[in-house]
Design a protein around this motif. Sequence first.
Motif, short mmCIF file in Angstrom:
data_model
loop_
_atom_site.label_atom_id
_atom_site.label_comp_id
_atom_site.label_asym_id
_atom_site.label_seq_id
_atom_site.Cartn_x
_atom_site.Cartn_y
_atom_site.Cartn_z
N LEU A 69 0.82 -1.22 0.00
CA LEU A 69 0.00 0.00 0.00
C LEU A 69 0.85 1.26 0.00
O LEU A 69 0.56 2.22 -0.73
N ALA A 70 1.93 1.28 0.79
CA ALA A 70 2.79 2.47 0.84
C ALA A 70 3.51 2.69 -0.48
O ALA A 70 3.60 3.82 -0.96
N SER A 71 4.01 1.62 -1.09
CA SER A 71 4.70 1.80 -2.36
C SER A 71 3.72 2.19 -3.47
O SER A 71 4.05 3.00 -4.34
N GLY A 72 2.51 1.64 -3.43
CA GLY A 72 1.50 2.05 -4.41
C GLY A 72 1.10 3.50 -4.25
O GLY A 72 0.92 4.22 -5.23
N ALA A 73 0.97 3.96 -3.01
CA ALA A 73 0.62 5.36 -2.77
C ALA A 73 1.74 6.29 -3.21
O ALA A 73 1.49 7.34 -3.82
N TRP A 76 1.71 6.41 -7.03
CA TRP A 76 0.59 7.19 -7.53
C TRP A 76 0.80 8.69 -7.32
O TRP A 76 0.56 9.48 -8.23
N LEU A 77 1.25 9.07 -6.13
CA LEU A 77 1.46 10.50 -5.86
C LEU A 77 2.56 11.08 -6.74
O LEU A 77 2.42 12.20 -7.27
N ARG A 80 1.21 11.28 -10.30
CA ARG A 80 0.17 12.31 -10.40
C ARG A 80 0.78 13.69 -10.55
O ARG A 80 0.34 14.50 -11.37
#
Length: 114
Positions: A69-73, A76-77, A80
């Motif tokens: 989850l942390a690496s995906g966030a 994504w950030l 973006r």
Amino acid sequence: MSTVPDARSYSPTAVVLNLLLGLPGVVPVWLLYQFAANWPLAALGWTDREPTDNDGILPWLLLPGPVVLASGALWWLANRAVRRRTAPGGPRAGYWLTSVLLTLVPTVVLIIVL
């Protein structure tokens, strides 16, 4: 309206960013593979479950879950922010598909080498 992304979607900044994010991204990809091989794919009979993995599914959710989850966030950030600067009016699907594929390049290279 064309669905082919324009050249602005593939900025050098986005390419370098996703290749660099792919280096530590090998870890969450490996964790996802291990989870899939030991649980859903093993339940379907496509793989064999690791014989020493008898703790249940909870450790898989507590330990690798936050890493993924942390690496995906983070991915994504970062993408973006780069996406907004490089191609504000371009097609979005082309940028995100390219970003995912570029992020997976280090994992694919590691699989080929090993």
